[in-house]
Design an enzyme around this catalytic site. Structure first.
Site, short mmCIF file in Angstrom:
data_model
loop_
_atom_site.label_atom_id
_atom_site.label_comp_id
_atom_site.label_asym_id
_atom_site.label_seq_id
_atom_site.Cartn_x
_atom_site.Cartn_y
_atom_site.Cartn_z
N HIS A 83 1.11 -1.24 0.06
CA HIS A 83 -0.13 -0.04 -0.07
C HIS A 83 0.90 1.31 0.00
CE1 HIS A 83 -4.18 -1.87 0.91
NE2 HIS A 83 -3.03 -2.80 1.51
N TYR A 210 -9.21 4.14 8.56
CA TYR A 210 -9.29 4.32 10.12
C TYR A 210 -10.50 5.37 10.04
CZ TYR A 210 -4.55 2.56 10.80
OH TYR A 210 -3.53 1.50 10.72
N PRO A 302 -3.32 -0.74 19.41
CA PRO A 302 -3.02 -1.09 17.67
C PRO A 302 -3.41 -0.12 16.80
CG PRO A 302 -5.23 -2.27 18.81
CD PRO A 302 -4.55 -1.31 19.77
N LYS A 306 1.62 -0.51 15.07
CA LYS A 306 3.16 -0.48 15.52
C LYS A 306 3.69 -1.56 16.29
CE LYS A 306 3.79 3.25 13.04
NZ LYS A 306 4.22 2.96 11.83
N TYR A 394 3.20 7.27 10.49
CA TYR A 394 2.72 6.11 10.06
C TYR A 394 3.27 4.94 9.52
CZ TYR A 394 -1.15 2.77 8.63
OH TYR A 394 -1.98 1.72 8.60
C1 PHB Z 1 -4.82 -5.13 11.12
O1 PHB Z 1 -4.76 -5.69 9.79
O2 PHB Z 1 -5.03 -6.26 12.04
C2 PHB Z 1 -4.57 -3.98 11.44
C3 PHB Z 1 -4.25 -3.25 10.60
C4 PHB Z 1 -3.94 -1.93 11.14
C5 PHB Z 1 -3.96 -1.52 12.25
C6 PHB Z 1 -4.20 -2.22 13.41
C7 PHB Z 1 -4.66 -3.65 12.91
O3 PHB Z 1 -3.91 0.03 12.68
#
Ligand code: PHB
Ligand code: APR
Length: 403
Positions: A83, A210, A302, A306, A394
């Site tokens: 990505h 997000y 999460p 990270k 990020y």
């Molecule tokens: C996930 O794919 O489980 C995942 C992706 C991004 C995040 C947290 C978990 O910020």
């Protein structure tokens, strides 16, 4: 690993004892083995139990490159999804792309942590480094002297003499507890909500999303072209049985802007779990012969994706330090391990806390707080500088001397 029988307890000897066979322990074992540095992994669970864990799925490009250097990048490069940015939505109508590639030159890889761990186990078993499973009663001894570890396996008490101990045993492990309280300082923040996560055999959205919404946070992620990973913020008191698939999908879609939510393909959940969120750091990350790595030393919520990436940068620093010790007879990197690792840890802790604070609904939150969250997102949308700063964090903070 050599075995002598000085006493009735079999005494084993190695250069580095690694406690914990998760991503941290197994990557460190693989990297050390490739340098010819003798090591043994002590894991309390079975291999199947470790590999069955469902965890996160975003790799910073530095982590991608480190896994490739370790020789475990083939399946990741084949099955992972690269990505160039991630998307943010808020208040059910606004969206923006955080273009990591444009602002940092770095992409990131969507590839499940369980796949990373599987790849590491396959690679370590090929080189026959000892990974002892189902061990119990692991104890650390004489960290500032003749360091050694004792443990029980198959009912037999054993002792492992070693030059160094890598504490890769996660948040609930024993290594961190072996550091004297007089030396140790812990920092913690517990968040008043959890994440309900669902895995479904459905095509994921093309991008990671997000989502900030007055109903709560949501996240859209992926594992493969036919495996999706979604999350919704939920009360920490909720239980998985409170959430039918129908309730989950309706709540998830309700938090997205309609044009995005309507594109979500639903289906039966094949995994459903609720995880708490916490920020945690212990200082120092070294005490004598003991070096803490990964979740044993720090936990991030999460939201910033990270946890695994921080663990892998700890491993990188420790691998370089131990290699310098054994191959050059110098300890300059080991002596700086805690300082250098903690610098990146704290910057990442702050970013993960900030993302969590910005995107979630807090129980005591006022309408003013909710509007300022939206205003902050609107201000990021209006500023390329702010978007670049978010993208830099990020994509992952620099790893010192990431050669
Ligand atoms: C996930 O794919 O489980 C995942 C992706 C991004 C995040 C947290 C978990 O910020
Ligand atoms: N003795 C031996 N092994 C232990 C002990 C113990 N006393 N306590 C814990 N372990 C093992 C656990 O069974 C686990 O397999 O240590 C391992 C720690 O692995 P993780 O918890 O996955 O931690 P780490 O390897 O640092 O990986 C960090 O995993 O939890 C996620 O979000 C986290 O993505 C991050 C990554």
């Amino acid at each position: 690993m050599t075995q002598t029988h000085k006493t009735q307890t079999p005494v084993l000897k190695t250069q580095v004892a690694i406690i914990g066979g998760g991503p941290s322990g197994m990557l460190l074992s693989l990297l050390l083995s490739k340098e010819g540095i003798d090591n043994v992994v002590l894991e309390r669970s079975s291999r199947d139990h470790v590999l069955a864990r469902i965890r996160a799925g975003v790799l910073e490009w530095g982590s991608v490159e480190l896994l490739r250097r370790a020789g475990v990048g083939a399946r990741m490069d084949r099955d992972g999804h690269v990505h160039n940015g991630t998307r943010v939505a808020w208040q059910g109508e606004h969206t923006m792309l955080i273009d990591s590639k444009k602002w940092t030159g770095k992409s990131f890889m969507a590839y499940g942590q369980s796949y990373v761990t599987e790849d590491l186990y396959a690679a370590v078993s090929e080189i026959e480094t000892p990974v002892l499973h189902d061990v119990s009663d692991v104890q650390l001894h004489e960290l500032t002297g003749a360091s050694h570890v004792t443990f029980v396996q198959d009912g037999v008490a054993q002792r492992l003499d070693c030059d160094f101990i890598a504490g890769c045993d996660g948040f609930h492990g024993v290594s961190r507890q072996a550091i004297p309280a007089s030396v140790q300082k812990n920092y913690e923040k517990v968040y008043p909500f959890g994440w309900l996560g669902v895995l479904s055999e459905t095509p994921p959205l093309p991008d990671l999303w997000y989502v900030q919404h007055e109903r709560g946070f949501a996240l859209a992620s992926q594992r493969s072209a036919m495996l999706s990973r979604y999350y919704v913020q939920c009360p920490i008191t909720d239980r998985v049985e409170d959430w039918s698939d129908e309730r989950f999908w309706n709540e998830l879609i309700a938090r997205f802007p309609p044009e995005i939510g309507s594109a979500i393909i639903t289906g039966p959940s094949i995994e459903k779990s609720i995880a708490p969120l916490r920020s945690f750091v212990t200082e120092p990350m070294r005490y004598g012969a003991l070096f803490l790595c990964g979740d044993a030393a720090h936990i991030v919520p999460p939201t910033g994706a990270k946890g695994l990436n921080l663990a892998l940068s700890d491993v990188y620093y420790l691998w370089r330090g131990l290699t310098q010790h054994y191959q050059q007879g110098s300890d300059t990197l080991l002596d700086r391990y805690s300082e250098v690792a903690l610098d990146r840890v704290w910057k990442t802790e702050r970013f993960s806390w900030w993302m969590t604070s910005l995107l979630h609904v807090f129980p005591e939150q006022s309408s003013f707080d909710h509007r300022t969250q939206a205003a902050e997102l609107n201000s990021i949308l209006a500023s390329e500088h702010a978007q670049a700063w978010l993208a830099e964090q990020y994509a992952g903070f620099p790893v010192e001397d990431w050669g």
